[in-house]
Write a protein that holds these residues in place. Sequence first.
Motif, PDB file in Angstrom:
ATOM      1  N   THR A 284     -13.732 -15.044 -13.338  1.00 62.22           N
ATOM      2  CA  THR A 284     -13.685 -13.646 -13.788  1.00 62.22           C
ATOM      3  C   THR A 284     -14.118 -12.680 -12.685  1.00 62.22           C
ATOM      4  O   THR A 284     -13.776 -11.500 -12.738  1.00 62.22           O
ATOM      5  CB  THR A 284     -14.545 -13.426 -15.055  1.00 62.22           C
TER       6      THR A 284
ATOM      7  N   ARG B 258      -5.844 -14.966 -19.382  1.00 63.66           N
ATOM      8  CA  ARG B 258      -6.380 -14.105 -20.439  1.00 63.66           C
ATOM      9  C   ARG B 258      -7.891 -14.258 -20.620  1.00 63.66           C
ATOM     10  O   ARG B 258      -8.467 -13.640 -21.505  1.00 63.66           O
ATOM     11  CB  ARG B 258      -5.665 -14.382 -21.746  1.00 63.66           C
TER      12      ARG B 258
ATOM     13  N   ARG C 164     -11.583 -13.481 -20.086  1.00 61.90           N
ATOM     14  CA  ARG C 164     -12.347 -12.300 -19.660  1.00 61.90           C
ATOM     15  C   ARG C 164     -13.827 -12.559 -19.928  1.00 61.90           C
ATOM     16  O   ARG C 164     -14.195 -13.417 -20.722  1.00 61.90           O
ATOM     17  CB  ARG C 164     -11.947 -11.059 -20.465  1.00 61.90           C
TER      18      ARG C 164
ATOM     19  N   ASP D  79      -8.492 -12.695 -24.075  1.00 58.41           N
ATOM     20  CA  ASP D  79      -7.971 -11.373 -24.396  1.00 58.41           C
ATOM     21  C   ASP D  79      -6.534 -11.539 -24.865  1.00 58.41           C
ATOM     22  O   ASP D  79      -5.626 -11.764 -24.070  1.00 58.41           O
ATOM     23  CB  ASP D  79      -8.032 -10.470 -23.161  1.00 58.41           C
TER      24      ASP D  79
ATOM     25  N   ARG E  40     -12.313  -5.410 -23.822  1.00 59.42           N
ATOM     26  CA  ARG E  40     -13.459  -5.322 -22.908  1.00 59.42           C
ATOM     27  C   ARG E  40     -14.697  -6.053 -23.409  1.00 59.42           C
ATOM     28  O   ARG E  40     -15.579  -6.374 -22.626  1.00 59.42           O
ATOM     29  CB  ARG E  40     -13.827  -3.854 -22.684  1.00 59.42           C
TER      30      ARG E  40
END
Length: 194
Positions: free
Chosen positions: A84, A147, A149, A162, A170
Amino acid sequence: MSDKQPSFVGGHPVLDFANTIAWRTDETRRVDRVPGGAADWRHWAVMAGLLDPEPDTQLSSQDSELDALIELRGALEAVLDAYTDGEAPPAPAWETLRRAILRAREAAALPRALPLRWEPGAHGLTDLRHALALRAEELLGGDGLSRVRRCAGPGCGWFFLDRTRGGTRRWCSSGDCGNRDRARRHYARTHHQA
Protein backbone atom coordinates in the motif's frame (compact mmCIF):
# COMPACT_ATOMS: atom_id res chain seq x y z
CA MET A 1 -13.70 0.10 15.51
CA SER A 2 -14.17 -1.64 18.84
CA ASP A 3 -10.93 -2.73 20.45
CA LYS A 4 -12.25 -6.08 21.69
CA GLN A 5 -14.58 -7.86 19.26
CA PRO A 6 -13.40 -9.29 15.95
CA SER A 7 -14.40 -7.22 12.99
CA PHE A 8 -14.63 -8.41 9.43
CA VAL A 9 -14.44 -5.26 7.32
CA GLY A 10 -11.52 -6.30 5.12
CA GLY A 11 -13.55 -8.13 2.50
CA HIS A 12 -11.02 -10.99 2.49
CA PRO A 13 -9.97 -13.40 5.26
CA VAL A 14 -6.28 -12.49 4.92
CA LEU A 15 -7.05 -8.80 5.38
CA ASP A 16 -9.30 -9.58 8.34
CA PHE A 17 -6.45 -11.66 9.80
CA ALA A 18 -4.07 -8.70 9.56
CA ASN A 19 -6.85 -6.55 11.02
CA THR A 20 -6.89 -8.58 14.24
CA ILE A 21 -4.55 -5.83 15.46
CA ALA A 22 -6.61 -2.69 16.18
CA TRP A 23 -4.98 0.71 15.82
CA ARG A 24 -2.10 -0.89 13.93
CA THR A 25 -0.32 2.38 13.14
CA ASP A 26 -0.69 3.99 16.58
CA GLU A 27 1.67 2.33 19.07
CA THR A 28 -0.06 4.02 22.03
CA ARG A 29 -3.43 2.47 21.17
CA ARG A 30 -2.38 -0.77 19.42
CA VAL A 31 -4.44 -3.72 20.68
CA ASP A 32 -4.42 -7.41 19.78
CA ARG A 33 -8.07 -8.35 19.24
CA VAL A 34 -7.31 -12.06 19.66
CA PRO A 35 -5.04 -11.87 22.70
CA GLY A 36 -5.80 -15.29 24.13
CA GLY A 37 -4.64 -18.73 23.21
CA ALA A 38 -5.66 -21.39 20.78
CA ALA A 39 -9.34 -21.33 21.79
CA ASP A 40 -9.65 -17.61 20.98
CA TRP A 41 -7.97 -18.05 17.61
CA ARG A 42 -10.20 -21.00 16.86
CA HIS A 43 -13.25 -18.88 17.68
CA TRP A 44 -12.00 -16.11 15.37
CA ALA A 45 -11.31 -18.63 12.57
CA VAL A 46 -14.77 -20.19 12.85
CA MET A 47 -16.33 -16.70 12.68
CA ALA A 48 -14.14 -15.96 9.63
CA GLY A 49 -15.30 -19.17 7.95
CA LEU A 50 -11.82 -20.70 7.87
CA LEU A 51 -12.32 -23.59 10.31
CA ASP A 52 -15.17 -26.00 10.89
CA PRO A 53 -17.33 -25.13 13.91
CA GLU A 54 -16.99 -28.63 15.35
CA PRO A 55 -14.84 -28.65 18.51
CA ASP A 56 -11.21 -29.61 18.05
CA THR A 57 -10.21 -32.27 20.57
CA GLN A 58 -6.48 -31.47 20.20
CA LEU A 59 -6.84 -27.74 20.82
CA SER A 60 -4.77 -27.66 24.00
CA SER A 61 -1.78 -29.18 22.20
CA GLN A 62 -1.89 -26.45 19.57
CA ASP A 63 -0.59 -23.62 21.74
CA SER A 64 2.82 -24.24 20.16
CA GLU A 65 1.26 -23.30 16.83
CA LEU A 66 0.41 -19.80 18.09
CA ASP A 67 3.90 -18.41 17.50
CA ALA A 68 3.86 -19.50 13.86
CA LEU A 69 0.40 -17.97 13.38
CA ILE A 70 1.47 -14.65 14.94
CA GLU A 71 4.65 -14.68 12.84
CA LEU A 72 2.53 -15.12 9.68
CA ARG A 73 0.29 -12.22 10.74
CA GLY A 74 3.33 -9.98 11.23
CA ALA A 75 4.72 -10.95 7.84
CA LEU A 76 1.41 -10.25 6.12
CA GLU A 77 1.15 -6.86 7.84
CA ALA A 78 4.64 -5.93 6.60
CA VAL A 79 3.98 -7.15 3.05
CA LEU A 80 0.60 -5.38 2.85
CA ASP A 81 2.02 -2.17 4.34
CA ALA A 82 4.82 -2.21 1.76
CA TYR A 83 2.33 -2.83 -1.05
CA THR A 84 0.00 0.00 0.00
CA ASP A 85 3.05 2.29 0.36
CA GLY A 86 4.24 1.35 -3.15
CA GLU A 87 7.42 -0.27 -1.83
CA ALA A 88 9.05 -3.67 -2.12
CA PRO A 89 8.17 -6.08 0.70
CA PRO A 90 10.83 -6.41 3.40
CA ALA A 91 12.99 -9.48 2.82
CA PRO A 92 12.38 -11.17 6.23
CA ALA A 93 8.59 -10.83 5.93
CA TRP A 94 8.70 -12.06 2.33
CA GLU A 95 10.73 -15.12 3.35
CA THR A 96 8.32 -15.90 6.20
CA LEU A 97 5.38 -15.69 3.79
CA ARG A 98 7.18 -17.78 1.15
CA ARG A 99 7.94 -20.54 3.67
CA ALA A 100 4.36 -20.48 4.98
CA ILE A 101 2.96 -20.88 1.46
CA LEU A 102 5.30 -23.77 0.67
CA ARG A 103 4.37 -25.58 3.90
CA ALA A 104 0.68 -24.96 3.27
CA ARG A 105 0.86 -26.40 -0.23
CA GLU A 106 2.75 -29.41 1.06
CA ALA A 107 0.05 -30.12 3.65
CA ALA A 108 -3.00 -29.28 1.51
CA ALA A 109 -5.05 -31.63 -0.60
CA LEU A 110 -5.31 -31.02 -4.33
CA PRO A 111 -8.57 -32.58 -5.50
CA ARG A 112 -8.62 -34.02 -9.00
CA ALA A 113 -10.87 -31.31 -10.37
CA LEU A 114 -10.59 -28.12 -12.35
CA PRO A 115 -9.99 -25.36 -11.69
CA LEU A 116 -7.02 -26.33 -9.53
CA ARG A 117 -7.51 -25.33 -5.93
CA TRP A 118 -5.48 -26.24 -2.87
CA GLU A 119 -7.68 -27.38 0.03
CA PRO A 120 -6.20 -27.07 3.53
CA GLY A 121 -7.65 -28.87 6.51
CA ALA A 122 -10.29 -27.08 8.55
CA HIS A 123 -9.86 -28.15 12.16
CA GLY A 124 -6.86 -26.83 14.11
CA LEU A 125 -4.45 -23.91 14.23
CA THR A 126 -2.04 -25.56 11.83
CA ASP A 127 -4.91 -25.83 9.34
CA LEU A 128 -5.77 -22.18 9.99
CA ARG A 129 -2.18 -21.09 9.29
CA HIS A 130 -2.12 -23.13 6.09
CA ALA A 131 -5.50 -21.79 4.99
CA LEU A 132 -4.37 -18.20 5.55
CA ALA A 133 -1.10 -18.77 3.68
CA LEU A 134 -2.92 -20.24 0.68
CA ARG A 135 -5.51 -17.45 0.72
CA ALA A 136 -2.65 -14.92 0.91
CA GLU A 137 -1.12 -16.50 -2.18
CA GLU A 138 -4.45 -16.12 -4.01
CA LEU A 139 -4.92 -12.52 -2.90
CA LEU A 140 -1.36 -11.35 -3.53
CA GLY A 141 -1.16 -13.12 -6.87
CA GLY A 142 -4.60 -12.31 -8.21
CA ASP A 143 -6.63 -9.48 -9.68
CA GLY A 144 -7.92 -8.46 -6.25
CA LEU A 145 -4.49 -7.17 -5.21
CA SER A 146 -5.02 -3.89 -7.06
CA ARG A 147 -8.02 -3.21 -4.82
CA VAL A 148 -6.18 -3.65 -1.49
CA ARG A 149 -6.14 -0.39 0.47
CA ARG A 150 -5.15 0.74 3.96
CA CYS A 151 -7.58 2.83 6.00
CA ALA A 152 -6.83 6.56 5.92
CA GLY A 153 -8.13 7.00 9.48
CA PRO A 154 -5.35 8.29 11.77
CA GLY A 155 -3.87 5.37 13.68
CA CYS A 156 -6.20 2.76 12.18
CA GLY A 157 -4.14 1.08 9.47
CA TRP A 158 -6.68 -1.64 8.73
CA PHE A 159 -6.66 -3.19 5.26
CA PHE A 160 -9.67 -3.65 3.03
CA LEU A 161 -10.68 -4.47 -0.54
CA ASP A 162 -11.98 -1.35 -2.26
CA ARG A 163 -14.88 -2.62 -4.33
CA THR A 164 -16.24 0.83 -5.20
CA ARG A 165 -16.62 1.52 -8.89
CA GLY A 166 -14.14 4.38 -8.93
CA GLY A 167 -11.76 2.90 -6.35
CA THR A 168 -12.40 5.79 -3.95
CA ARG A 169 -13.01 4.07 -0.63
CA ARG A 170 -10.79 5.64 2.06
CA TRP A 171 -11.82 4.05 5.36
CA CYS A 172 -12.15 0.60 6.81
CA SER A 173 -15.68 1.61 7.78
CA SER A 174 -17.60 4.69 6.76
CA GLY A 175 -19.55 4.46 10.01
CA ASP A 176 -16.42 4.34 12.14
CA CYS A 177 -13.20 5.88 10.82
CA GLY A 178 -15.23 7.75 8.21
CA ASN A 179 -17.47 9.31 10.87
CA ARG A 180 -14.44 10.30 12.94
CA ASP A 181 -12.91 12.00 9.90
CA ARG A 182 -16.15 13.85 9.09
CA ALA A 183 -16.48 14.95 12.73
CA ARG A 184 -12.87 16.18 12.74
CA ARG A 185 -13.40 18.18 9.53
CA HIS A 186 -16.69 19.62 10.84
CA TYR A 187 -15.02 20.66 14.09
CA ALA A 188 -12.15 22.30 12.19
CA ARG A 189 -14.60 24.15 9.88
CA THR A 190 -16.86 25.42 12.64
CA HIS A 191 -13.97 26.51 14.88
CA HIS A 192 -12.19 28.15 11.96
CA GLN A 193 -15.33 30.16 11.10
CA ALA A 194 -15.81 31.20 14.73
